[in-house]
Design a protein around this motif. Structure first.
Motif, mmCIF file in Angstrom:
data_model
loop_
_atom_site.group_PDB
_atom_site.id
_atom_site.type_symbol
_atom_site.label_atom_id
_atom_site.label_comp_id
_atom_site.label_asym_id
_atom_site.label_seq_id
_atom_site.Cartn_x
_atom_site.Cartn_y
_atom_site.Cartn_z
ATOM 1 N N UNK A 53 0.830 -1.205 0.000
ATOM 2 C CA UNK A 53 0.000 0.000 0.000
ATOM 3 C C UNK A 53 0.864 1.254 0.000
ATOM 4 N N UNK A 54 2.038 1.174 0.611
ATOM 5 C CA UNK A 54 2.918 2.340 0.657
ATOM 6 C C UNK A 54 3.351 2.745 -0.745
ATOM 7 N N UNK A 55 3.300 1.808 -1.690
ATOM 8 C CA UNK A 55 3.634 2.118 -3.071
ATOM 9 C C UNK A 55 2.528 2.941 -3.729
ATOM 10 N N UNK A 56 1.307 2.853 -3.207
ATOM 11 C CA UNK A 56 0.164 3.591 -3.717
ATOM 12 C C UNK A 56 -0.151 4.693 -2.701
ATOM 13 N N UNK A 57 0.317 5.900 -2.979
ATOM 14 C CA UNK A 57 0.210 6.987 -2.004
ATOM 15 C C UNK A 57 -1.225 7.289 -1.589
ATOM 16 N N UNK A 58 -2.150 7.246 -2.525
ATOM 17 C CA UNK A 58 -3.542 7.555 -2.197
ATOM 18 C C UNK A 58 -4.122 6.504 -1.242
ATOM 19 N N UNK A 59 -3.892 5.225 -1.515
ATOM 20 C CA UNK A 59 -4.387 4.162 -0.646
ATOM 21 C C UNK A 59 -3.719 4.235 0.721
ATOM 22 N N UNK A 60 -2.412 4.509 0.740
ATOM 23 C CA UNK A 60 -1.671 4.629 1.997
ATOM 24 C C UNK A 60 -2.236 5.780 2.830
ATOM 25 N N UNK A 61 -2.498 6.931 2.205
ATOM 26 C CA UNK A 61 -3.053 8.079 2.943
ATOM 27 C C UNK A 61 -4.416 7.758 3.524
ATOM 28 N N UNK A 62 -5.267 7.107 2.736
ATOM 29 C CA UNK A 62 -6.614 6.784 3.222
ATOM 30 C C UNK A 62 -6.569 5.801 4.384
ATOM 31 N N UNK A 63 -5.724 4.791 4.284
ATOM 32 C CA UNK A 63 -5.635 3.807 5.348
ATOM 33 C C UNK A 63 -5.033 4.421 6.610
ATOM 34 N N UNK A 64 -3.986 5.217 6.435
ATOM 35 C CA UNK A 64 -3.393 5.886 7.598
ATOM 36 C C UNK A 64 -4.395 6.815 8.283
ATOM 37 N N UNK A 65 -5.182 7.545 7.499
ATOM 38 C CA UNK A 65 -6.190 8.445 8.075
ATOM 39 C C UNK A 65 -7.228 7.646 8.863
ATOM 40 N N UNK A 66 -7.639 6.498 8.347
ATOM 41 C CA UNK A 66 -8.614 5.663 9.056
ATOM 42 C C UNK A 66 -8.033 5.139 10.361
ATOM 43 N N UNK A 67 -6.777 4.700 10.331
ATOM 44 C CA UNK A 67 -6.128 4.204 11.554
ATOM 45 C C UNK A 67 -5.963 5.348 12.550
ATOM 46 N N UNK A 68 -5.518 6.511 12.079
ATOM 47 C CA UNK A 68 -5.353 7.671 12.961
ATOM 48 C C UNK A 68 -6.672 8.044 13.638
#
Length: 169
Positions: free
Chosen positions: A51-66
């Motif tokens: 997911x870290x390779x896909x910045x948009x997916x990484x941002x969305x997942x990190x925001x959900x976890x945060x």
């Protein structure tokens, strides 16, 4: 009409399964001591995440976890975190067999079968004590969806279910 309703119900049931989740915690850890967190530094990551390779997916997942961490009362503190948080994801495509119906045809009793593309997505979230650098909590979730189905609501359901297991009771 009854047959159509049953067929529709079977199709919906075959298209998606609810999230499978589990969590483990290090025995003896007092989770009330953890008040702050930050993302684990790159040098401590065990496995690079797809997911870290896909910045948009990484941002969305990190925001959900945060968002979930904030709901648990944990505050982000890059300067002095009590916990490091990290995640790893994986996606696997496969073919699943679906039974569309049963009946009696010209050659006798039988079933109507079909193959359907399925996607299995997994996430592992880990909390690491910054003092000992030992993992103190790990949550694992898996969802299976029909290839054409929007995974977002089911993935959100999996995250919600995972964070119901933190802190361990």
């Amino acid at each position: 009409m009854r047959t159509t309703a049953l067929l529709a119900l079977l199709c919906v049931a075959a298209c998606a399964t609810g999230p499978q989740i589990e969590a483990t915690a290090r025995p003896g850890v007092d989770f009330s001591q953890f008040q702050t967190w930050d993302w684990i530094p790159k040098e401590h990551e065990r496995v690079p995440d797809a997911f870290a390779q896909n910045e948009q997916a990484d941002r969305r997942l990190r925001a959900a976890i945060e968002s979930h961490l904030a709901l648990e009362g944990l505050k982000r503190s890059p300067e002095n975190p009590d916990l490091y948080v990290t995640y790893v994801t994986g996606v696997k495509d496969s073919l699943g067999e679906t039974v569309w119906g049963q009946g009696y045809g010209a050659t006798g009793p039988g079933r109507s079968h079909g193959a359907m593309n399925r996607r299995e997505a997994q996430i592992i979230i880990e909390f690491v004590d910054t003092r000992s650098m030992e993992r103190v909590w790990r949550g694992w979730g898996k969802i299976t969806i029909d290839h054409f189905q929007d995974a977002s609501p089911i993935a959100q359901e999996a995250l919600d279910a995972l964070f119901e297991l933190y802190p361990p009771k």
